[in-house]
Scaffold this active site. Structure first.
Site: not given
Lengths: 363, 825
Positions: A248, A98, A196
């Site tokens: 996972d 920005y 995770e």
């Protein structure tokens, strides 16, 4: 201590600008050479056991309009960072994006945050100064850790001594953006377990896994932030703790493990600083899906592609991963960490982890 | 043949016929009925057509006299009517010439000429005269002064609608001062007619477009709302005079040939062909006559010769009461003569007859064989060849196995191998039977000697094939049939009969038809092109330059080609950019024989060809990849021909004739190729300029920032910029050198090609110690240092000189394209 690093970082930036200056004066076309940041250009560094950029380079040159714009943005960013260091301020990557809107040269403004992020990484590479030392931090807050560890953090409001089990709530200790500002003072930890998903981390904390097994649970929050990876590496290197990764059972999670253990493609220049090559993978492994008969989802086409691409990824070229990935492609299934709950809420802490960690020689 | 072949001559014929058969219809009525065909169908259009006719006339009149045309067209309002005045600086006309110029409606002098002219286009100024007379009731006023004449003649002219003749009403002799006519000689025609200015755009286009293809002419135009002058380009010469040529055999119609036959002094067809047509010599005439024989008389079938003994036996049998020795010698001669005449071992009836004649002559010294005997011998030998009897009584004895075998061989050769042999044999046997005369035919000479027209052969083949399809349940397609016909026709022999005399032929419409067909069929070299006057690529470009203020021009003129006996040339020109309207479609300028085509744009072959070209390949915008391209483009096409084929009588659009379309496409593409490379170069220069603009913004900012961050003075970025742009960099440095200064001008060539920039440094004091190759000229207290080195790619060249310290400089560089040049002082 930090002023030293700051002055050093600042000098690196100014040297970079001086290089452009000399190119102009020689009548050369200004340019900046960077290692090519693609999968095909990362290679194994035997000395450090991590994956780093190879020899191939690409040149940003003012020869093209595109290249000239990049270099203009680079010099504007250099100027901004140098001043920030001078004034001992810091800003986020998003703020930089920005902030560029206020620069007088329209050509120097960023078109998107990807561009400014990438440029900061480029500067890290050419100046060999870490983003954190430019006082640049990512937008999102860092991940958390919980466990029997005592540390001192240098904050803007002074030194804080914190015990990461006793002094914190169930949420755990928030890792700061620049973890090099913390100092480990004491611990009663046997191993570090990087998890995770938030759901699994909370399950482990609720079941008291950290207290029962003297384990430091680090929440990865998906693809881990640099700070998380840095802390993990320091825990391993400084406290000599084994690091285990629990995710996972799908190709994206293997990449999470890959970035913890071997470094990521995007930040391969920092692999020596961020990667923990000794980290080991707990699960969910494709073999678990078979052995524990876990509830599964079928592999999507994108999963298959990702797995096949991992077979080619230099970071996964070992017997364990080749075997596991081929098995997964064979059964065509994937499973989440939470799938373990199919055998009861305590199955993960009572059976799965103790069994696996014993197998792995951690317990 | 096809409609576009219809010539104006024939239209005249139609009008003539109409007028003759319907005497009650006056020429005024005829005009009324046919005004759309004459271009006077609306009041708006009538004005355009009248201007067009008058201007065409004026241009033709001046050019014929080899005078550079200066033509003015004025349209003024006159009560309810419009008054059109067209004036030229031509040779002027005399009273005696009036009927010739304002001759009968539709009876132009050019109708029969094989020469490119504007007049062939229109229907003559007389139609405009008639139109004005019919609508306003006013006569046409013609003012004329012939070259060298002291006085001006003024006529008032009407066309007598009863007998279609011009009639001079009023005639005055004036001094030059009294008349409206300017200049020293010329003609002015004034017409008052019903009209309106709705077709203003077409009128202006017509004048402007006429100016493009007549760059040698000055045309001024004024109408109530505006006026302009299209000035002549004085470098443009008058068009070359064209030569009239005799008609080409490929371009004539039956009616024309009939008329020519009636008018010719030749007696033989061959002589007629050689004298009345272009490109016909003895050999070509012979070829045409042979083709005529084939069509007119047919060919005779040739059959394979039987063995010599059979011939000898036939001869011996046919000859009575002659010494056997003489007969034997005669028979041997017949065998030899047949052998001489046979082609592929086959002979036709007339060849048998010729062989017998020759044999009889050869043995004349030993024995006389009279004509009756010879006739018998011919028929006897023919019977031996064909196997069928001389007369009907012998029909029983026919053994036609010989000709059957011949036809089988032909059928086999002509049909594809896929055809079932049995089918081919059955077909061949049926076909062979057709050649055997039966019943009344046995008395018919032509049937006996198998003299057939090609159509008859086709008929035989069709009947045999139809029967075969029916009986054998086989297919016998058109191609197979045609192949058989071709095979047979190829075997058949042209007969030696003399063609009829011209006098007899002229009375035989069928015969003339055969002659016209024979002319078409024969290969004849293209007509000469001296009858054409193309504008030439240079003048097309000059014309475009004159009328359009563009950035780029190109033009192409193709070589002459021929279609249907008429030579033609296609030219194209393109103008691009500049002041040409950039919005919307390109402007198309269509011309036929230097006359702009204003109406029926869509129906014109020129437009269609342009629409079919993929203009995107030429870097022009073409929505949908088809159609007239968009952008600031003018595309001009000129078709010049002795007979431009139009789609209709109003002659607004060129008809689609493949040969002409091909040439249009090639001409346009040729001109467009240059446009493409121009646009490509322009595009890359524009890109380069854009890049330079962006970099010229980035580089100084970068330099400033770099200086800010490093805390050093701002670096010089010119060299880097020049190198990036592959530019030629010209830099000047001065160093103090005692009481003077040394000036160094460095040229650095970063481009990929060799450059030779031309430097001019204007110095306010006299320079000395110049580098070799540079020169100095003093002018009004300033010294012009000139230097033009050749600098190879990647090289640099340095100019040095010494000059007083207080001297000031002004360096300029030319010879390098702007975007490629960086000059720093």
């Amino acid at each position: 201590m930090s002023t030293d690093t700051d002055a050093d970082a600042r000098q690196q930036l100014i040297d970079l600008a001086a290089e452009f200056y000399d190119q102009f004066e020689r009548g050369d076309v200004p340019s900046m050479t960077l290692p090519t940041r693609t999968k095909s250009n990362i290679e194994y560094d035997e000395a450090s056991d991590v994956w780093v950029y190879g020899d191939r380079t690409s040149t940003r040159s003012a020869n093209s309009v595109r290249g000239a714009r990049k270099l203009l943005k680079a010099i504007y960013t250099i100027e901004f960072l140098a001043r920030q260091l001078d004034e001992d301020r810091s800003s986020t990557l998003r703020e930089l994006y920005y902030l560029s809107e206020s620069w007088d040269a329209e050509e120097a403004q960023f078109n998107g945050q990807d561009e400014s992020n990438k440029l900061v990484e480029d500067l890290e590479i050419v100046s060999e100064v870490k983003r954190e030392d430019f006082h640049m931090r990512p937008e999102e807050s860092g991940a958390t850790l919980i466990g029997p560890l005592e540390l001192i953090e240098q904050t803007r409001r002074g030194e804080r001594q914190i015990h990461c089990q006793k002094d914190v709530g169930e949420g755990g200790y928030q890792i700061p953006n620049n973890p090099d500002t913390i100092e480990f003072t004491d611990h009663d930890t046997d191993f570090v377990l990087c998890v995770e998903t938030g759901g699994m981390r909370d399950r482990l904390v609720e079941n008291g896994f950290d207290t029962e097994y003297n384990c430091l649970i680090v929440h990865l929050k998906g693809q881990p932030a640099r700070a998380t990876r840095r802390v993990t590496k320091r825990l391993h290197d400084e406290l000599d703790l084994p690091v285990l990764v629990f995710t996972d059972g799908d190709p994206w999670s293997y990449r999470i493990f890959g970035s913890v253990a071997y470094g990521s493609i995007k930040s391969a220049h920092l692999s020596k600083y961020l990667a923990t090559p000794e980290a080991r993978y707990v699960g969910i492994r494709p073999q678990d899906i078979v052995e524990y008969d876990l509830p599964t989802d079928p592999l999507a086409d994108s999963d298959v592609n990702a797995l096949e691409s991992e077979l080619e990824d230099p970071r996964f070229q070992d017997e364990f991963w080749t075997e596991q990935i081929e098995l997964q492609l064979d059964i065509g299934k994937k499973a989440e960490q939470q799938a373990l709950a199919a055998n009861g809420l305590d199955f993960v802490t009572d059976t799965y982890l103790p069994e696996r960690l014993t197998d792995m020689g951690v317990l | 043949m096809t409609s576009f072949q219809q010539t104006l001559g024939e239209e005249a014929g139609i009008a003539e016929e109409l007028a003759e058969s319907q005497r009650a219809i006056s020429i005024a009525e005829f005009f009324e009925k046919n005004k759309q065909m004459l271009g006077f169908d609306s009041e708006a259009r009538a004005l355009v057509t009248a201007v067009k006719e008058a201007v065409d006339n004026a241009l033709d009149a001046t050019e014929e006299a080899r005078i550079r045309p200066n033509i003015s067209v004025e349209i003024t309002e006159s009560g309810d009517y419009y008054r059109l005045a067209v004036e030229d600086n031509g040779p002027g006309i005399t009273k005696a010439q009036i009927p010739k110029i304002f001759g009968k409606l539709l009876y132009g002098s050019r109708f029969h000429a094989r020469e490119q002219s504007r007049g062939q286009q229109g229907i003559g100024i007389s139609a405009a005269v008639l139109y004005s007379q019919l609508t306003s009731g006013k006569p046409a006023k013609i003012t004329s002064r012939t070259k060298g004449s002291e006085t001006v003649m003024e006529f008032e002219l009407v066309i007598d609608t009863d007998d279609n003749e011009p009639e001079i009403r009023d005639e005055r002799e004036l001094t030059p001062g009294e008349s409206d006519l300017g200049d020293t000689h010329g003609t002015r025609i004034e017409l008052e007619m019903a009209g309106n200015m709705r077709a203003r755009q077409q009128l202006q286009d017509y004048i402007k477009h006429t100016a493009v293809v007549n760059p040698h002419a000055t045309i001024s135009f004024s109408e109530p709302n505006q006026e302009f002058v299209a000035k002549a380009d004085y470098d443009a010469d008058l068009p070359e005079e064209t030569e009239e040529i005799r008609p080409h055999p490929h371009g004539v119609e039956l009616g024309n040939v009939l008329k020519m036959l009636k008018a010719t002094d030749s007696h033989s067809v061959s002589g007629f062909l050689q004298t009345e047509f272009t490109r016909v010599g003895r050999k070509t005439a012979d070829n045409i006559v042979d083709a005529f024989r084939d069509r007119h008389y047919g060919r005779e079938m040739a059959w394979s010769l039987p063995d010599d003994d059979a011939v000898i036996a036939a001869v011996t049998e046919a000859v009575n009461n002659k010494p056997a020795e003489a007969v034997g010698a005669f028979a041997d001669q017949v065998v030899a003569a047949l052998g001489d005449r046979a082609a592929d071992g086959r002979v036709a009836h007339h060849q048998v007859a010729a062989a017998v004649e020759a044999a009889a002559e050869a043995v004349e010294a030993e024995a006389q064989f009279g004509s009756t005997v010879r006739g018998n011998v011919v028929e006897g030998v023919w019977t031996a060849i064909t196997g069928y009897g001389v007369t009907s009584e012998d029909e029983e004895a026919d053994d036609t196995s010989r000709i059957r075998d011949d036809v089988r061989a032909h059928a086999d050769a002509a049909t594809s191998v896929q055809k079932d042999d049995a089918v081919v044999v059955a077909f061949a046997d049926r076909l062979a039977a057709k050649f055997v005369p039966e019943g009344d035919d046995t008395e018919d000479l032509d049937a006996r000697r198998n003299r057939l027209h090609r159509d008859t052969v086709r008929d035989y083949v069709d009947r045999a094939a139809d029967m075969t399809e029916e009986r054998e349940d086989a297919t016998f397609g058109d191609t197979a049939r045609e192949n058989v016909v071709e095979e047979l026709w190829g075997t058949m022999v042209t007969v030696p009969d003399d063609p009829p005399k011209v006098r007899d032929l002229a009375a035989d419409r069928q015969g003339v038809g055969d002659l016209v067909a024979a002319m078409r069929m024969t290969d004849i070299i293209a007509p000469p092109t001296s009858c054409l006057s193309p504008i030439s690529a240079e003048l097309v470009e000059a014309g475009l330059r004159k009328e359009f203020d563009a950035e780029f021009y190109s033009a192409a003129t193709r070589d002459a080609e021929v279609t249907a006996g008429d030579p033609f040339v296609v030219e194209a020109g393109i103008a691009y950019g500049g002041d040409i309207e950039a919005e919307g479609q390109a402007q198309l300028l269509r011309y036929a024989n230097r006359v702009p085509l204003v109406y029926k744009r869509g129906g014109c072959a020129i437009t269609q060809v342009i629409q079919d070209i993929g203009w995107r390949n030429y870097n022009l915008d073409q929505p949908g990849g088809r159609g007239v391209p968009n952008g600031p483009v003018v595309i001009m096409v000129h078709v010049a021909s002795t007979n431009v084929p139009f789609t209709s009588e109003s002659k607004d659009a060129v008809a689609s004739v493949p040969e002409i379309e091909d040439e249009i496409e090639l001409a346009v593409r040729e001109a467009a190729r240059d446009l493409k490379s121009y646009l490509k170069k322009q595009r890359s220069m524009r890109k380069r300029q854009q890049k330079q603009n962006v970099l010229a913004d980035i580089m100084p900012r970068m330099a400033t920032k770099v200086a800010e961050v490093t805390g050093r003075p701002e670096p010089n970025y010119d060299d880097a910029l020049a190198r990036i742009m592959n530019n030629v960099l010209v830099e000047r440095e001065t160093t103090e050198n005692g009481d003077g200064q040394t000036v160094t001008v460095r040229i650095e060539n970063n481009a990929s090609t060799k450059e030779s920039p031309e430097l001019t440094d204007i110095v306010t004091a006299e320079p000395s110690n110049l580098t070799d190759g540079a020169s100095v000229v003093e002018m009004d207290g300033e010294w012009f240092v000139k230097w033009q080195p050749e600098v190879s790619s990647g090289d640099e060249a340095v100019l040095e000189y010494t000059v007083a310290t207080d001297a000031s400089f002004d360096l300029s560089v030319s010879g390098v394209e702007g975007p490629k040049l960086t000059v720093t002082n």
